[in-house]
Design an enzyme around this catalytic site. Sequence first.
Site, PDB file in Angstrom:
ATOM      1  CD  GLU A 132       6.850  -2.181   3.226  1.00 22.04           C
ATOM      2  OE1 GLU A 132       7.847  -2.648   2.621  1.00 22.04           O
ATOM      3  OE2 GLU A 132       6.823  -2.091   4.471  1.00 22.04           O
ATOM      4  CG  ASP A 161      11.035   0.626   2.022  1.00 21.21           C
ATOM      5  OD1 ASP A 161      11.110   1.157   3.143  1.00 21.21           O
ATOM      6  OD2 ASP A 161      10.494  -0.475   1.828  1.00 21.21           O
TER       7      ASP A 161
END
Length: 296
Positions: A132, A161
């Site tokens: 990511e 997140d």
Amino acid sequence: MTADGAMVHVEALQRIADANGGNRATPGPGYDASVDYVVGVLRGAGFDVSTPSFVLDSDDGGETTVRNVVAQTRTGNPRQVVMGGAHLDSVLEGPGINDNASGVAALLEAAVRMSGSPPVSNAVRIAFWAAEEQGLYGSEAYVDSLSSSDRRAIVLYLNLDMVASPNAGYFVQGGRGDDESETGPAGSQVAGRVLVEELAETGVAAELAPFDGGSDFDAFLEAGIPTGGVYAGDEGVKTTEQAERWGGRAGAVFDPCYHSACDRAEGIHRSALDDFSDAIAGTVARFAESSETITR
């Protein structure tokens, strides 16, 4: 769901980073050890677990094969899938504990509590993404690998997140914005509403925020999959109004250790971790039990 349960996984990922040069970046031994840890927890909880791989290009022109982690319940309709995901890697500069061992830990705590064979109508799938921090490559590779029917089978994707920022905010994505890139595809507003409701059950008044292209929800949005997200803030500054609503320091950033070596377990906001963990678990449960309708 408890913060104590989630902290077990936070502290395990901290130890992995400490033993591997201070980070869990993709590619690298810290990331590989993180994958092995997550797979062990999920298999121990009774999930069907796979580690689909993809090729990651490196800055020097080479290629490395890296793994995502994908787990699914043994119960529920596999053509009606409720999915949650969090990125498992860190930056090279630090261990990545708020960003994003916190999201990983919340999902793992939910998985352990749910077990791999819960009494649900819809299957539940949990994913942990590689790379990511390099550019959302793990989630992109996964969505690209799905057939059109497999994409349609995902009724909802929820992204976690950074859910334990030291100066925590309570942000929910899904349904707010000027166009579909910000609001999400049809059905995302339902996901956002339910996440807000579930956070309200913990006593928190969440703030709806647009999607911004900055996390693993992006590939799901582009695929037309209804999507929701939660986060506690990164290098943005908390306003006076937000501090009055959530506590913490107005005029200070949400996470002063964002993308740095001090993003460690001792900086985790345990109350935020607990609240977001409860909200995600409640949202997954509601959709897995078909009590909410998503229209695409």
